[in-house]
Design a protein around this motif. Structure first.
Motif, PDB file in Angstrom:
ATOM      1  N   ARG A 126      20.609  57.175  58.921  1.00  0.00           N
ATOM      2  CA  ARG A 126      20.924  56.866  60.318  1.00  0.00           C
ATOM      3  C   ARG A 126      20.314  55.549  60.777  1.00  0.00           C
ATOM      4  NH1 ARG A 126      20.168  62.600  60.956  1.00  0.00           N
ATOM      5  NH2 ARG A 126      17.957  62.243  61.397  1.00  0.00           N
ATOM      6  N   GLY A 127      19.198  55.163  60.200  1.00  0.00           N
ATOM      7  CA  GLY A 127      18.536  53.925  60.598  1.00  0.00           C
ATOM      8  C   GLY A 127      17.584  54.100  61.758  1.00  0.00           C
ATOM      9  N   ALA A 128      17.835  55.071  62.639  1.00  0.00           N
ATOM     10  CA  ALA A 128      16.969  55.326  63.790  1.00  0.00           C
ATOM     11  C   ALA A 128      17.179  56.758  64.262  1.00  0.00           C
ATOM     12  CB  ALA A 128      17.250  54.348  64.930  1.00  0.00           C
ATOM     13  N   ASP A 129      16.150  57.299  64.909  1.00  0.00           N
ATOM     14  CA  ASP A 129      16.257  58.648  65.450  1.00  0.00           C
ATOM     15  C   ASP A 129      15.245  58.790  66.585  1.00  0.00           C
ATOM     16  OD1 ASP A 129      17.174  61.200  65.791  1.00  0.00           O
ATOM     17  OD2 ASP A 129      16.441  61.978  63.883  1.00  0.00           O
ATOM     18  N   GLN A 173      20.106  51.625  66.161  1.00  0.00           N
ATOM     19  CA  GLN A 173      20.599  51.689  64.778  1.00  0.00           C
ATOM     20  C   GLN A 173      21.244  50.368  64.370  1.00  0.00           C
ATOM     21  OE1 GLN A 173      23.064  55.116  65.396  1.00  0.00           O
ATOM     22  NE2 GLN A 173      21.515  56.561  64.661  1.00  0.00           N
ATOM     23  N   ARG A 174      21.985  49.751  65.276  1.00  0.00           N
ATOM     24  CA  ARG A 174      22.593  48.452  64.983  1.00  0.00           C
ATOM     25  C   ARG A 174      21.521  47.370  64.858  1.00  0.00           C
ATOM     26  NH1 ARG A 174      26.920  46.941  69.279  1.00  0.00           N
ATOM     27  NH2 ARG A 174      27.302  45.281  67.754  1.00  0.00           N
ATOM     28  N   ILE A 206      14.061  59.595  58.272  1.00  0.00           N
ATOM     29  CA  ILE A 206      15.080  58.755  58.912  1.00  0.00           C
ATOM     30  C   ILE A 206      15.774  57.890  57.871  1.00  0.00           C
ATOM     31  CG2 ILE A 206      15.463  56.878  60.565  1.00  0.00           C
ATOM     32  CD1 ILE A 206      13.090  58.021  62.171  1.00  0.00           C
ATOM     33  N   ALA A 238      12.703  53.604  64.178  1.00  0.00           N
ATOM     34  CA  ALA A 238      13.734  52.889  63.430  1.00  0.00           C
ATOM     35  C   ALA A 238      13.154  52.386  62.116  1.00  0.00           C
ATOM     36  CB  ALA A 238      14.278  51.717  64.244  1.00  0.00           C
ATOM     37  N   ALA A 284      18.460  47.745  63.966  1.00  0.00           N
ATOM     38  CA  ALA A 284      17.628  47.957  62.788  1.00  0.00           C
ATOM     39  C   ALA A 284      18.165  47.207  61.578  1.00  0.00           C
ATOM     40  CB  ALA A 284      17.521  49.451  62.488  1.00  0.00           C
ATOM     41  N   ARG A 285      19.474  47.146  61.435  1.00  0.00           N
ATOM     42  CA  ARG A 285      20.082  46.450  60.297  1.00  0.00           C
ATOM     43  C   ARG A 285      19.725  44.964  60.319  1.00  0.00           C
ATOM     44  NH1 ARG A 285      21.443  45.438  55.247  1.00  0.00           N
ATOM     45  NH2 ARG A 285      23.242  44.063  55.056  1.00  0.00           N
TER      46      ARG A 285
END
Length: 357
Positions: free
Chosen positions: A94-97, A160-161, A89, A128, A163-164
């Protein structure tokens, strides 16, 4: 009635505030859980901190899962070849899957699903990774009940958002204290059996074990970081992986490096884990990541520490002195210093940046 979009916007705003709060990693996880649970629709979560430079897991925290199965989770993470693993990942950007996306909707294609997730009574899994500034500061696995169905595309985008912002929060939590202000400590040794239970520890190690305590202690009798580095050594003995040290931060802010070796040279034998205080060189990749230096800037920064001149750096990196000067300006701005001397001094003290975004 509040729309889902408004709810998601509020969640991201709350996570942005969380990233600025300067909390410890467990506090970040405890506060993020209720923010995300309903909007992502998960029923259980396992949170981890990681070695920022390598991405290796070094702790576990969960209020939802029975950690009797965590031994199998470690085995699958180190030895298994599966889809949607944390390293994959991260490499994907992608940050997440989700398992449903990675398996094309056929969850049983995943070894992790067949041997761990499904037997525990869960369906789809969302993973994530919490990256920031070029370092991976943590990760998490979110499981949901089978009757909820697979994670939807919108939930994955939100993860994904999120995770940042969690990456930024953990980045700051790991650098709240300087690791070099305490008196130096001698190396310490812990011996683990083939099942990674504690067989013995020297006096110094017994004092240090409490520095790394996490939720896995009730299963292995030692913290996650010791199990992970021992399993890395076991997999290296079979040629699956390259052995590496594991950075882990103690409760009082000091950083340590763990290295493991097999006492009989066999993967199914006991392992010795050596604990040493992290040197400035060990912690430098973490500090570079905290400043958000680009790969080129890190190369220049490393030569600054070595005392190289601008001309020498340009020659070593096959670039021009003007390009090196541009990198220097950017490095000093990100680190909040005005000169090479200030930059080196700040690195040696491992101070985090003064301004966090």
């Amino acid at each position: 009635m509040i729309s889902r979009r408004e709810v998601e916007r509020q969640v991201i705003s709350d996570l942005r505030d969380l990233a600025r709060a300067g909390l410890s990693a467990p506090e970040v996880f405890r506060q993020a859980d209720p923010m995300l649970r309903d909007v992502l629709g998960f029923d259980a979560v396992c949170w981890h901190t990681t070695d920022p430079a390598t991405g290796l897991v070094n702790s576990v925290l969960t209020d939802d899962l029975e950690l009797d199965d965590f031994r199998q989770a470690v085995q699958l993470e180190i030895w298994g070849d599966d889809v949607a693993r944390f390293p994959e990942i991260r490499l994907s950007g992608r940050g997440a899957d989700t398992l449903s996306r990675a398996t094309g909707g056929v969850l049983r294609r995943s070894l992790r699903y067949r041997e761990q997730i499904a037997p525990a009574g869960f369906g789809d899994e969302l993973r994530a990774v919490f990256d920031a500034g070029g370092g991976m500061w943590g990760c998490a696995a979110f499981m949901r009940a089978p009757d909820r169905g697979p994670y939807r595309a919108g939930e994955l985008v939100l993860a994904q958002r999120a995770a940042r912002h969690l990456g930024i929060a953990l980045q700051r939590s790991q650098l709240l204290h300087s690791p070099f202000t305490q008196p130096p400590l001698p190396p310490a040794v812990v011996v683990l059996g083939p099942d990674n239970h504690l067989l013995g520890a020297d006096e110094q190690a017994e004092r240090l074990l409490g520095e790394f305590t996490d939720d896995s202690g009730s299963i292995f009798t030692v913290p996650t970081s010791f199990v992970m580095v021992a399993e890395q050594a076991r997999s290296a003995a079979t040629g699956i992986r390259t052995p590496s040290g594991l950075r882990v931060r103690g409760r009082d802010g000091r950083w340590f490096v763990l290295h493991a070796s097999l006492l009989r040279g066999k993967a199914d034998g006991p392992a010795a884990v050596v604990i040493t205080p992290a040197s400035p060189a060990d912690i430098m990749p973490v500090v570079f990541a905290s400043y958000g230096l680009t790969p080129s800037e890190r190369e220049v920064a490393l030569r600054i520490v070595q005392g190289r001149s601008t001309g020498d750096i340009a020659q070593i990196l096959c670039t021009t002195p003007l390009t090196v000067q541009d990198h220097l300006k950017s490095i000093f701005t990100k680190a909040g210093v005005r000169s090479r001397r200030e930059f080196v001094a700040r690195l040696l003290m491992a101070h985090p940046p003064d301004v966090w975004t």
